[in-house]
Structures are given as structure tokens and as C-alpha cells.
Design an enzyme around this catalytic site. Structure first.
Site, PDB file in Angstrom:
ATOM      1  N   THR A  77      43.912  38.727  30.663  1.00 59.02           N
ATOM      2  CA  THR A  77      43.750  37.769  30.146  1.00 59.02           C
ATOM      3  C   THR A  77      44.751  37.106  29.268  1.00 59.02           C
ATOM      4  OG1 THR A  77      43.220  39.235  28.280  1.00 59.02           O
ATOM      5  CG2 THR A  77      41.306  38.508  29.559  1.00 59.02           C
ATOM      6  N   LYS A 130      37.158  36.742  37.635  1.00 56.61           N
ATOM      7  CA  LYS A 130      38.295  37.539  38.043  1.00 56.61           C
ATOM      8  C   LYS A 130      37.846  38.497  38.731  1.00 56.61           C
ATOM      9  CE  LYS A 130      40.382  37.705  34.010  1.00 56.61           C
ATOM     10  NZ  LYS A 130      39.587  36.966  33.251  1.00 56.61           N
ATOM     11  N   THR A 131      36.954  39.474  38.336  1.00 56.49           N
ATOM     12  CA  THR A 131      36.732  40.472  39.093  1.00 56.49           C
ATOM     13  C   THR A 131      35.893  40.179  40.566  1.00 56.49           C
ATOM     14  OG1 THR A 131      36.310  41.799  36.722  1.00 56.49           O
ATOM     15  CG2 THR A 131      35.274  42.685  38.993  1.00 56.49           C
ATOM     16  N   ASP A 178      42.386  45.618  36.575  1.00 50.59           N
ATOM     17  CA  ASP A 178      42.163  44.759  35.377  1.00 50.59           C
ATOM     18  C   ASP A 178      42.812  44.838  34.247  1.00 50.59           C
ATOM     19  OD1 ASP A 178      40.635  42.912  34.217  1.00 50.59           O
ATOM     20  OD2 ASP A 178      38.733  44.195  34.042  1.00 50.59           O
ATOM     21  N   ARG A 230      29.833  33.841  32.470  1.00 48.23           N
ATOM     22  CA  ARG A 230      29.170  35.183  31.969  1.00 48.23           C
ATOM     23  C   ARG A 230      28.294  35.137  30.753  1.00 48.23           C
ATOM     24  NH1 ARG A 230      33.615  39.361  30.764  1.00 48.23           N
ATOM     25  NH2 ARG A 230      32.979  39.896  32.954  1.00 48.23           N
TER      26      ARG A 230
END
Length: 357
Positions: free
Chosen positions: A171, A77-78, A122, A230
């Protein structure tokens, strides 16, 4: 930040397969992030739809619509927010919901934005309610009302804002109030990655990190990465360390398997906590059902840690089920741990049976 959030993030940061980024992850991810949509791996539908939104905005000479990205941590997302800014040729401002506790905090950020700038927010669902209500007007009318004074003498001074693009990430999309969710022009949900996509991510990261890895080594790491880039990148770095110390530096299937055995990540991506929950459920309670609090005590962890950190992946993998009567192990859990289920599946064999629960 409430206690549940703190417990969840702290527990996740301590795990090799945790999806929350620690400082090392943040530093490495900055170097590994793709710079445009063409480099971004996976999320095919999201990429296609987002590409149309950005191209249309550039053709009109306008700022892009506000974008909401939802999904589990570590899915990109980032990275996508930075790609949106790059594709639009605009600067990006990064902040988070927990950092905005007052409407004045948000007003200070919004009033300093440049025309066309991208504001990445975020964990937007954790923003305070006063700031959230101020954001409604800012997103829709590019204007905020700044309250000056207190009590009967307070006055609202309208402050015009330059057009900007808000990229919100969450999230927990279900926690966003409908008025906020409806103000986003484009909403996308980030899915977990398939093993083939993760192999491509690992090969790309290995090239950037100057790590020699073969196809089978990448497949071994991908299979244990829980569908999350990640985690795949984090496991790659740990396997690289093992290969440099214990071998010739080249990552093969055997080296990857040996390295991840040292770090207690098994072939399905379960770590010590995950296996501890399953072993307690199977060995102490005969597969359940058992209450969450009882299970947490048996594992020696906080209730929130078991519920928020361990259980989501176990449920997604089909190893554990949440039922009205409590947690229940599935046949796949018995098979994975190499244990034999009781003759009457679903019936506990210990204290639970005494009370018929």
C-alpha cells in the site's frame, strides 16, 4: 508491527467504510473472488498488461516474472495474486511482510517452494531488512545463502531454489527500496474504481449472495463505496440485512439509502469519523488552518487515526487540504455539511486568529 500501523489498522477495522479486511470480509471475499482475468472487473490496463505477461510465460514454458502490485487496500491485489497462480496452473503460498521478521523465516519459506509456485507476499514494505536483503538474491538468482554458525567460524552455505514467481503487494510503494523494486519484472498500480465499475462488482456479488437488487439500488451503494470493491461488498451485505428485516428483501435505491443512513454512511461515503473531522475543522476553527494535533484533540481521536484513516479520503474527495500552515477545509466541505463559510475564506474565526496562524 509498529504503533502507527497498529493504530491505523485497528481504526480501519472498526469502520464500515474502512478498507482493511476483517475476518468476516476475508470469509466472504473468498467466496466472491473471481477465478480468472476474464471475471475480474475493473483495472483494465493492469489486466491487459498482466494477461500478456502470463500468456508469454506459458508460451515459453517458463515461470512468470516477479510481479509487484501497489495501491490502496481493498482494490484486488490479493485476488490478482490468486488469479496469477490459477492462470499459470501453479499452487500459491500466502504470507505477509510483518510475519517475516528474520532472514531464517524467509529461508524456511523459500526452501519449501515447489517449481513454478507463486509466493504472495502482502505488505512487502514491512518486511525486516535482513529478510529483504536475502530476497534480492532469491529473486534474481533463485539462490539463498544460509549462514551456519556465529562469529569468525560462521560459514555461508548456498541453497539452490526452484524457479518461482514472487507477487508482492504494497500500500506504500514509496517505502520499497530501489534494489527490491527493480527486481520485479512487472509493476502495476491499482487505481480506485469508477462508480460504473463498482455497480458491476455489486451486481456480481449480489448474484453470488442471492440478493435481489435493482440498478438504482446498486448505484446508490456504489456511490458511497469510496471507489473500493471491498467496501462496496461490505455495504451490500449491510444493506441486504436491512432489506431482509425492514422490507421484503429486495434492495432498491430507497432501501439502500435508508440502510446506509442507519449505518451513518452519507451519500459521498463519509462516516462518523470523517464528518467529525470536518465539523471540528469548520465549526471550531472556521475552516482552518489548524494543526493536526489540535484537530485530533478536538475530534477526540489519536493523531495517527486522523492522519492515516480519515484524511486520505477527505483529501482525495477535495474536502480537506494539507498545507504548511495546517489543515484547511475547502469550499466543497462547507457545501457538503450545509454550512456557510466565513466572509474571509481560509481565515479562522476562533483561537487561531488570535495568534495569526
Amino acid at each position: 508491527m509498529n504503533w502507527d500501523d497498529t493504530t491505523e489498522e485497528t481504526a480501519a477495522e472498526e469502520r464500515l467504510v474502512g478498507s482493511v479486511a476483517d475476518r468476516e470480509d476475508q470469509a466472504v471475499e473468498a467466496a466472491l473472488r473471481p477465478k480468472d482475468l476474464g471475471e475480474f472487473i475493473g483495472q483494465e490496463k493492469v489486466r491487459e498488461q498482466l494477461d500478456l505477461v502470463l500468456r508469454a510465460a506459458r508460451a515459453r514454458g517458463a515461470t512468470a516474472d516477479h510481479v509487484l502490485l501497489s495501491g490502496a487496500p481493498g482494490l484486488g491485489k490479493t485476488t490478482l495474486s490468486m488469479i496469477i497462480a490459477a492462470e499459470m496452473g501453479a499452487p500459491i503460498r500466502i504470507t505477509s511482510g510483518p510475519a517475516i521478521q528474520h532472514a531464517g523465516d524467509l529461508a524456511a519459506i523459500l526452501s519449501s517452494l515447489q517449481e513454478g509456485e507463486v509466493l504472495f507476499l502482502d505488505e512487502i514494505h514491512r518486511m525486516s531488512r535482513p529478510a529483504e536483503e536475502m530476497l534480492y538474491m532469491a529473486m534474481e538468482d533463485f539462490r539463498v545463502d544460509v549462514i551456519v554458525g556465529k562469529g569468525p567460524g560462521a560459514t555461508a552455505i548456498p541453497l539452490e531454489l526452484p524457479p518461482f514467481t514472487l507477487v508482492g503487494a504494497t500500500t506504500r510503494a514509496g517505502l520499497l527500496p530501489p534494489p527490491l523494486r527493480d527486481r520485479f519484472g512487472f509493476t502495476a498500480h491499482m487505481e480506485f474504481y469508477e462508480p460504473g465499475e463498482l455497480r458491476r462488482v455489486i451486481h456480481r456479488s449480489a448474484d453470488l449472495l442471492d440478493v435481489e437488487i435493482d440498478a438504482e439500488g446498486a448505484a446508490e451503494i456504489a456511490g458511497r463505496s469510496r471507489g473500493t470493491p471491498r467496501i462496496a461488498n461490505r455495504l451490500l451485505r449491510r444493506v441486504r440485512d436491512y432489506a431482509q428485516v425492514k422490507a421484503d428483501g429486495r434492495v432498491t435505491r430507497e432501501i439502500a439509502a435508508a440502510a446506509l443512513k442507519v449505518y451513518e454512511v452519507d451519500e459521498r461515503g463519509l462516516d462518523r469519523l470523517d464528518r467529525g473531522v470536518l465539523e471540528a475543522l469548520l465549526k471550531l476553527f472556521g475552516g482552518g488552518p489548524v494543526g493536526l494535533s489540535t484537530l485530533a484533540v478536538a475530534v477526540g481521536e489519536e493523531r495517527e487515526t486522523v492522519e492515516e484513516v480519515a484524511e486520505p479520503f477527505l483529501v482525495r474527495e477535495g474536502l480537506l487540504a494539507r498545507t504548511p500552515r495546517g489543515r484547511v477545509a475547502t469550499p466543497a466541505a462547507w457545501t457538503h455539511l450545509g454550512l456557510t463559510p466565513p466572509r474571509a475564506p481560509g481565515q479562522g474565526s476562533g483561537q487561531q486568529d488570535l495568534f495569526g496562524t
